[in-house]
Enzyme design. Structure first.
Site, PDB file in Angstrom:
ATOM      1  N   ASP A 199      10.218  51.755 -70.045  1.00  0.00           N
ATOM      2  CA  ASP A 199       9.279  51.452 -71.129  1.00  0.00           C
ATOM      3  C   ASP A 199       8.342  52.620 -71.455  1.00  0.00           C
ATOM      4  OD1 ASP A 199      10.226  48.941 -71.747  1.00  0.00           O
ATOM      5  OD2 ASP A 199       8.856  47.899 -70.393  1.00  0.00           O
ATOM      6  N   LYS A 203      11.033  41.202 -64.039  1.00  0.00           N
ATOM      7  CA  LYS A 203      10.751  42.637 -63.866  1.00  0.00           C
ATOM      8  C   LYS A 203       9.974  42.973 -62.587  1.00  0.00           C
ATOM      9  CE  LYS A 203      10.457  43.672 -68.811  1.00  0.00           C
ATOM     10  NZ  LYS A 203       9.697  44.491 -69.783  1.00  0.00           N
TER      11      LYS A 203
END
Ligand code: ATR
Length: 285
Positions: free
Chosen positions: A105, A68
């Site tokens: 997220d 990520k």
């Protein structure tokens, strides 16, 4: 290039990922000619794997651990949310050939709380302070999401207080007062709070339990655990027992996936009980 819309998830390891189950469920439900596959990609293979997306006609992919952060340097454009969180979990190949990176997220965390506690979210938790336990990647997403919906006072409680202090920098430009607190202050930090979010790994299967006295937490405060294995964590059980609205962590995974699905396949998919059960059944295997 075929007409089949391709997407997937890259990670190392990636076999445990539930994303193929949930995207597969949606592809079937909406009758979309598309695929969503899990790609095991080692860290040093990531640049080549990202480059191949274009040649192989992908619409984009999700990224999971450990890619990520590294992926931020490999995309043409990063949006403001991903920049503040410091991580990219969704790649989208746009029609003009630009590869963009975002992080869904924060959206997933907020939409999950909205689904279970819409009135409290709309009221910004009574304008009371919000408490985030933890200061890792999930805490960064929670901080950005909550600052963006207009939370004005956020307490970040972490074992390593320097990490909590560093998080405050992320939203320094926003109208939010962030207060970093040490782990031994965790019970006091709950006083007067409108929302408590656990982003630590405590309470997760195989980890130590979360040892937290909820005594100071107002009964109206919403309690959200981002841990979803087990679904009913000790924190959520204790919260429910004293009457606090409790929001489990599975929905964050499901809602964050909506943004990628929408970008790749053109449909905003529903998060409902059928999907939850399909993902829980896969998790149990
Ligand atoms: P992620 O990026 O998935 O959020 P992480 O960066 O490993 O994961 O963060 C885990 C969080 O759980 C951290 O806030 C960590 O505290 P530290 O920053 O002090 O490491 C917290 N955590 C893990 N084990 C803990 C424990 N035994 N007691 C208190 N906090 C703990």
């Amino acid at each position: 290039m075929s007409d089949v819309l391709r997407a997937g998830v890259m990670g190392w390891p990636v076999a445990h990922s539930l994303s193929p189950v949930l995207h597969g469920h949606w592809l079937k439900r909406y009758g979309i000619a598309g695929t969503y596959e899990a790609f095991p990609v080692q860290p040093d293979e990531l640049p080549a794997a990202v480059n191949r997306l274009r040649d192989e006609g992908f619409r984009g992919t999700n990224l999971t651990v450990p890619h990520k952060e590294a992926a931020m340097a490999l995309v043409d454009r990063i949006d403001d949310t991903a920049r503040r969180i410091g991580a990219v979990n969704t790649l989208v190949l746009q029609d003009d050939g630009i590869l963009s990176g975002t992080n869904t997220d924060a959206y997933g965390l907020i939409e999950n709380i909205r689904a279970f506690a819409p009135d409290q979210l709309a009221a910004k938790f009574g304008d009371r302070p919000v408490v985030i336990l933890g200061a890792g990647g999930a805490a960064r997403a929670a901080l950005v999401g909550l600052a963006d919906i207009g939370a004005r006072k956020i307490r970040i409680v972490n074992r390593t207080v320097a990490r909590a202090e560093a998080l405050a920098e992320i939203v320094a430009d926003q109208e939010v007062d962030v207060h970093a607190m040490g782990w031994n202050e965790r019970a006091n930090a709950l006083g007067d709070a409108g929302l408590l979010v656990n982003t630590t790994t405590l309470g997760m299967q195989g980890q130590a339990p979360l040892d937290l006295d909820l005594g100071a937490l107002p009964e109206a405060a919403v309690v959200n655990d981002i841990v979803y294995a087990p679904l009913e964590t000790g924190l959520l059980a204790a919260a429910r027992q004293r009457g606090n609205p409790a929001v489990d962590g599975l929905g964050m995974l499901l809602h964050q996936a909506r943004a990628g699905f929408r970008a790749w396949f053109g449909v905003d998919p529903a998060v409902d009980e059928e999907l939850r059960q399909a993902v829980l059944a896969a998790r149990a295997q």
